[in-house]
Design an enzyme around this catalytic site. Structure first.
Site, short mmCIF file in Angstrom:
data_model
loop_
_atom_site.label_atom_id
_atom_site.label_comp_id
_atom_site.label_asym_id
_atom_site.label_seq_id
_atom_site.Cartn_x
_atom_site.Cartn_y
_atom_site.Cartn_z
N ALA A 9 1.11 -1.03 -0.39
CA ALA A 9 0.29 -0.13 -0.05
C ALA A 9 0.88 1.19 0.01
O ALA A 9 0.18 2.27 -0.07
CB ALA A 9 -1.05 0.29 0.73
N ALA A 82 2.29 -5.90 -4.93
CA ALA A 82 3.68 -5.74 -3.49
C ALA A 82 4.62 -6.03 -4.57
O ALA A 82 4.19 -7.57 -4.86
CB ALA A 82 3.35 -5.97 -2.05
N LYS A 161 8.81 -10.97 -12.47
CA LYS A 161 7.63 -10.27 -12.51
C LYS A 161 6.75 -11.43 -14.02
O LYS A 161 5.66 -11.80 -13.77
CB LYS A 161 6.97 -8.86 -13.37
CG LYS A 161 8.07 -7.82 -12.53
CD LYS A 161 6.87 -7.61 -11.44
CE LYS A 161 5.98 -7.52 -11.63
NZ LYS A 161 5.02 -7.25 -11.07
P1 NAP Z 1 6.71 0.65 -5.59
O1 NAP Z 1 6.19 2.72 -5.34
O2 NAP Z 1 8.63 0.45 -5.46
O3 NAP Z 1 6.43 -0.15 -4.68
C1 NAP Z 1 6.49 -1.44 -4.33
C2 NAP Z 1 5.46 -1.86 -3.18
O4 NAP Z 1 6.15 -3.62 -3.03
C3 NAP Z 1 6.10 -1.15 -1.42
O5 NAP Z 1 5.55 -0.76 -1.50
C4 NAP Z 1 6.41 -2.36 -0.66
O6 NAP Z 1 6.61 -2.59 0.22
C5 NAP Z 1 6.75 -3.47 -1.43
N1 NAP Z 1 7.01 -5.02 -0.87
C6 NAP Z 1 8.76 -4.50 -2.25
N2 NAP Z 1 9.13 -5.99 -1.47
C7 NAP Z 1 8.37 -6.38 -0.29
C8 NAP Z 1 8.06 -7.61 0.62
N3 NAP Z 1 9.07 -8.28 0.54
N4 NAP Z 1 7.10 -7.66 1.86
C9 NAP Z 1 6.03 -7.07 1.37
N5 NAP Z 1 5.77 -5.84 0.40
C10 NAP Z 1 6.61 -5.61 0.02
O7 NAP Z 1 6.47 0.98 -7.07
P2 NAP Z 1 5.68 0.78 -8.16
O8 NAP Z 1 5.77 1.17 -8.71
O9 NAP Z 1 4.43 1.08 -7.55
O10 NAP Z 1 5.24 -0.96 -8.02
C11 NAP Z 1 4.35 -1.80 -7.72
C12 NAP Z 1 4.00 -2.58 -8.51
O11 NAP Z 1 4.15 -2.41 -10.19
C13 NAP Z 1 4.54 -3.57 -8.61
O12 NAP Z 1 4.07 -5.33 -8.38
C14 NAP Z 1 5.92 -3.58 -9.65
O13 NAP Z 1 6.75 -4.56 -10.65
C15 NAP Z 1 4.65 -3.33 -11.14
N6 NAP Z 1 5.16 -2.11 -12.16
C16 NAP Z 1 5.59 -1.21 -11.69
C17 NAP Z 1 5.78 -0.33 -12.83
C18 NAP Z 1 6.77 0.52 -12.93
O14 NAP Z 1 7.03 1.74 -13.90
N7 NAP Z 1 6.63 1.74 -11.59
C19 NAP Z 1 5.67 -1.03 -13.89
C20 NAP Z 1 5.23 -2.45 -14.50
C21 NAP Z 1 4.34 -3.13 -13.45
P3 NAP Z 1 7.44 -1.92 1.62
O15 NAP Z 1 6.24 0.07 2.08
O16 NAP Z 1 7.06 -2.80 2.60
O17 NAP Z 1 9.01 -1.24 1.01
#
Ligand code: NAP
Length: 338
Positions: A9, A82, A161
């Site tokens: 979140a 996450a 992924k």
């Molecule tokens: P983000 O801001 O870094 O968010 C990632 C989240 O994952 C954080 O809230 C983090 O929570 C959580 N997380 C990481 N490791 C974890 C663990 N071991 N246990 C529980 N939580 C964990 O990145 P985002 O860009 O919003 O990414 C969200 C999703 O979108 C991910 O699945 C990512 O692969 C996908 N995505 C992102 C992009 C992009 O360009 N940004 C593109 C395609 C897909 P904590 O607060 O606990 O650290």
């Protein structure tokens, strides 16, 4: 009120998804590795929304069974966002693959056990476009799958992924039958940041704005605004026909130097890199700037895809990439981060 559990979140996309859910009248519970982040998260969401937002935050780690069944109590829908998305890639790919895959399965299994109706999982273009070698289709769409075993044409992140999404579909098509699943597969996500603690994808903007590279690597990026990605998560949760579907969520493809041109025009007082770097030089720069390692498989390649399914079946009218780029930079400037 219908309750939705949003995992990860505190994340960039999750924060926007939470606000989109609240806007539609859902009650949101979030997970984070530490529930101590609740006050800060609610303050960030409230500042951005311009009104008081208070969601419940519970602890659940992708790498541990603790907390998942409690998190799912009373929940109708799961939004599973996450997943580790690091700025710098680990030496051992399993540091990303294991939490991404096993964490998705933990969330889905707990959802199934709690009678959750549908899960929406944030996968990625990384599960569509990689590992093809020379055989990558000219126009990518949701029927395409990355091959995470072709290590040369992947990074640890892209493999994590693809492997996690495949495991999720295998689960709901087998042991987890009855739990509906839809996946959102975004390209690089930009758009307004709510805090300085932002996703690795915003490096595209910060590297340029901070003049961290002498010129731009020859790369192209599909770009999508985080507000459209959030909307796609909500639509995929609500629309009956979205069950069992993947949705490629992306707008225009721009080169890194085109992104720089947009920023230079929007922020004329800043010194930004200009021009393109030869590929050999980028490869040499990786030890000095490890973030660049993420982009090596894409160096010199051009990617094309269709977003027709997301437009037609989720009703997304995509925000122009230019607006997403400027919104990232402007919000980070306003937050004092750039
Ligand atoms: P983000 O801001 O870094 O968010 C990632 C989240 O994952 C954080 O809230 C983090 O929570 C959580 N997380 C990481 N490791 C974890 C663990 N071991 N246990 C529980 N939580 C964990 O990145 P985002 O860009 O919003 O990414 C969200 C999703 O979108 C991910 O699945 C990512 O692969 C996908 N995505 C992102 C992009 C992009 O360009 N940004 C593109 C395609 C897909 P904590 O607060 O606990 O650290």
């Amino acid at each position: 009120m219908t309750k939705v559990l949003v995992t990860g979140a505190t994340g960039f996309i999750a924060s926007h998804t939470i606000l989109a859910l609240i806007e539609k009248g859902y009650e949101v519970r979030g997970t984070a590795r530490s529930a101590n982040k609740a006050a800060r998260l609610n303050a960030i969401l409230s500042d951005y929304a311009g009104k008081a937002i208070e969601i419940e935050l519970v602890s659940a780690d992708l790498t541990s069974d603790d907390g998942w069944s409690e998190a799912m109590e009373g929940v109708t829908y799961l939004q599973h966002l996450a997943s580790p998305i690091p700025n710098n890639l680990p030496k051992d790919a399993n540091e990303l693959i294991i939490p991404a895959r096993d964490g998705a399965l933990r969330a889905l299994k707990a959802a199934k056990a709690a009678g959750v109706k549908r899960a929406v999982m944030t996968s990625s273009m990384a599960a569509i476009a990689y590992g093809w070698g020379d055989k990558r289709p000219d126009i990518l769409d949701e029927t395409h799958w990355s091959n995470p075993d072709n290590i040369k044409d992947n990074t640890a992140y892209t493999r994590s992924k693809a492997i996690a999404e495949k495991a999720a579909w295998d689960y709901v098509n087998g042991e987890g039958a009855g739990l509906e699943l839809a996946t959102i597969n975004p390209v690089a996500v930009l758009g307004p940041a709510m805090s300085g603690d932002v996703s690795a994808s915003l490096e595209l903007v910060t590297q340029a704005m901070q003049n961290k590279v002498p010129a731009y690597p020859k790369l192209t990026f599909g770009i999508v605004d985080v507000r459209d990605v959030a909307k796609a998560h909500v639509e995929a949760m609500e629309r009956p026909a979205a069950a069992g579907e993947r949705f490629l969520v992306g707008n225009e493809v721009l080169s890194f130097s085109e992104i720089g041109d947009i920023l230079r025009e929007a922020f004329p007082d800043r010194k930004l890199p200009k021009g393109e770097l030869p590929n050999w030089l980028v490869r040499m720069m990786v030890p000095l700037n490890p973030t660049l390692k993420q982009i090596l498989p894409e160096l010199g390649k051009r990617r094309a895809y269709t977003n027709a399914k997301a437009r037609e079946q989720l009703g997304i009218d995509f925000i122009p990439a230019k607006d997403a780029i400027i919104a990232s930079a402007q919000t980070l400037v306003d937050l004092g981060e750039l």
